[in-house]
Design a protein around this motif. Structure first.
Motif, PDB file in Angstrom:
ATOM      1  N   VAL A   4       0.915  -1.536  -0.076  1.00 13.52           N
ATOM      2  CA  VAL A   4       0.017  -0.024   0.222  1.00 13.52           C
ATOM      3  C   VAL A   4       1.009   1.298  -0.149  1.00 13.52           C
ATOM      4  O   VAL A   4       1.699   1.090   0.723  1.00 13.52           O
ATOM      5  CB  VAL A   4      -1.265   0.266   1.065  1.00 13.52           C
ATOM      6  CG1 VAL A   4      -1.639   1.216   1.095  1.00 13.52           C
ATOM      7  CG2 VAL A   4      -2.326  -1.329   1.227  1.00 13.52           C
ATOM      8  N   LEU A   7      -3.180   5.496   2.284  1.00 14.04           N
ATOM      9  CA  LEU A   7      -3.876   4.834   3.294  1.00 14.04           C
ATOM     10  C   LEU A   7      -4.727   5.952   3.254  1.00 14.04           C
ATOM     11  O   LEU A   7      -4.191   6.281   4.511  1.00 14.04           O
ATOM     12  CB  LEU A   7      -3.653   3.478   4.223  1.00 14.04           C
ATOM     13  CG  LEU A   7      -4.531   2.979   4.893  1.00 14.04           C
ATOM     14  CD1 LEU A   7      -5.575   2.276   4.552  1.00 14.04           C
ATOM     15  CD2 LEU A   7      -3.684   2.119   6.397  1.00 14.04           C
ATOM     16  N   THR A  47      -7.744  -6.648   3.645  1.00 15.06           N
ATOM     17  CA  THR A  47      -8.729  -6.006   2.164  1.00 15.06           C
ATOM     18  C   THR A  47      -9.682  -7.382   1.211  1.00 15.06           C
ATOM     19  O   THR A  47      -9.543  -7.900  -0.002  1.00 15.06           O
ATOM     20  CB  THR A  47      -7.440  -6.076   1.310  1.00 15.06           C
ATOM     21  OG1 THR A  47      -6.443  -7.388   2.066  1.00 15.06           O
ATOM     22  CG2 THR A  47      -6.430  -4.221   1.495  1.00 15.06           C
ATOM     23  N   GLN A 155      -7.288   2.694  -0.209  1.00 14.74           N
ATOM     24  CA  GLN A 155      -6.121   2.420  -0.542  1.00 14.74           C
ATOM     25  C   GLN A 155      -4.792   2.584  -1.658  1.00 14.74           C
ATOM     26  O   GLN A 155      -6.310   1.677  -2.427  1.00 14.74           O
ATOM     27  CB  GLN A 155      -5.526   1.320  -0.064  1.00 14.74           C
ATOM     28  CG  GLN A 155      -5.844   0.162   1.874  1.00 14.74           C
ATOM     29  CD  GLN A 155      -6.148  -1.287   1.707  1.00 14.74           C
ATOM     30  OE1 GLN A 155      -6.254  -1.477   0.438  1.00 14.74           O
ATOM     31  NE2 GLN A 155      -5.748  -1.698   2.639  1.00 14.74           N
ATOM     32  N   TRP A 157      -2.324   1.569  -4.614  1.00 12.20           N
ATOM     33  CA  TRP A 157      -1.805   0.649  -4.846  1.00 12.20           C
ATOM     34  C   TRP A 157      -0.520   1.004  -5.854  1.00 12.20           C
ATOM     35  O   TRP A 157      -1.247   1.569  -6.609  1.00 12.20           O
ATOM     36  CB  TRP A 157      -1.913  -0.939  -4.991  1.00 12.20           C
ATOM     37  CG  TRP A 157      -2.734  -1.630  -3.444  1.00 12.20           C
ATOM     38  CD1 TRP A 157      -3.725  -0.838  -2.956  1.00 12.20           C
ATOM     39  CD2 TRP A 157      -2.090  -1.961  -2.329  1.00 12.20           C
ATOM     40  NE1 TRP A 157      -4.495  -1.540  -1.986  1.00 12.20           N
ATOM     41  CE2 TRP A 157      -3.207  -2.662  -1.927  1.00 12.20           C
ATOM     42  CE3 TRP A 157      -1.076  -3.062  -2.555  1.00 12.20           C
ATOM     43  CZ2 TRP A 157      -2.959  -3.650  -0.691  1.00 12.20           C
ATOM     44  CZ3 TRP A 157      -1.034  -3.803  -1.827  1.00 12.20           C
ATOM     45  CH2 TRP A 157      -1.767  -3.754  -0.322  1.00 12.20           C
TER      46      TRP A 157
END
Length: 171
Positions: A4, A7, A47, A155, A157
């Motif tokens: 991540v 966040l 998740t 989040q 990524w």
């Protein structure tokens, strides 16, 4: 395994009449990015349940939309060709040979993104727009399996270098 990069845990809001209506996010990508994703997760620490997964595959200019339930990705994801990068920067350079018409032009390897996610609670959908200047270009609309009110965190990524702006709007 990817990690991540950014966040945000959303504030708990017991009042249903005052809920998140929009999320805006603007950022820059690493050199030669392959992909990045924005997940609307139902728990900040797990998740297993993702209400909405929005992934951009940069080289192929494809977006992938999906959700995850009980740790399993949906088999019915959607893929759409879309160039969310306009190939221009608002940065002005005075002595750069790549200047054309007063704008600095760059390849997808030096990309920024600016997206807005609007939440339609009545129809359980998320509508995505690309923000360009003062305009909004429609990108996609995704009907979610989970209620939008279950989203607890966002989040980011992938090949993201920096998040320059993150804002929430409420009804």
């Amino acid at each position: 395994m990817a990690e991540v990069k950014f966040l945000v845990v959303l504030p708990a809001n017991p009042d249903e009449s005052d809920r998140m209506s929009k999320l805006a996010i603007r950022g820059s990508l690493l050199q030669e990015p392959q992909q990045f994703s924005i997940n609307f997760v139902n728990s900040p620490s797990c998740t297993d349940n993702i209400t909405y997964h929005f992934k951009v595959k940069v080289p192929s200019q494809t977006i992938v939309e999906n959700y995850k339930s009980n740790g399993e990705w949906s088999g019915s994801h959607q893929e759409k060709y879309l160039n969310i990068f306009d190939g221009k920067s608002d940065v002005k350079w005075s002595s750069n040979p790549r200047i054309i018409d007063g704008k600095f032009h760059y390849s997808f390897t030096e990309s920024t993104f600016s997206l807005e996610f609007q939440f339609d609670y009545d129809n359980s959908t998320i509508i995505v727009y690309q923000v360009r200047g003062q305009g909004h270009n429609f990108v996609t609309k995704f009907e979610t399996l989970f209620s939008l009110s279950e989203i607890q965190s966002i989040q980011v990524w992938g090949d993201v270098q920096k998040i320059n702006e993150f804002s929430l709007s409420y009804d």
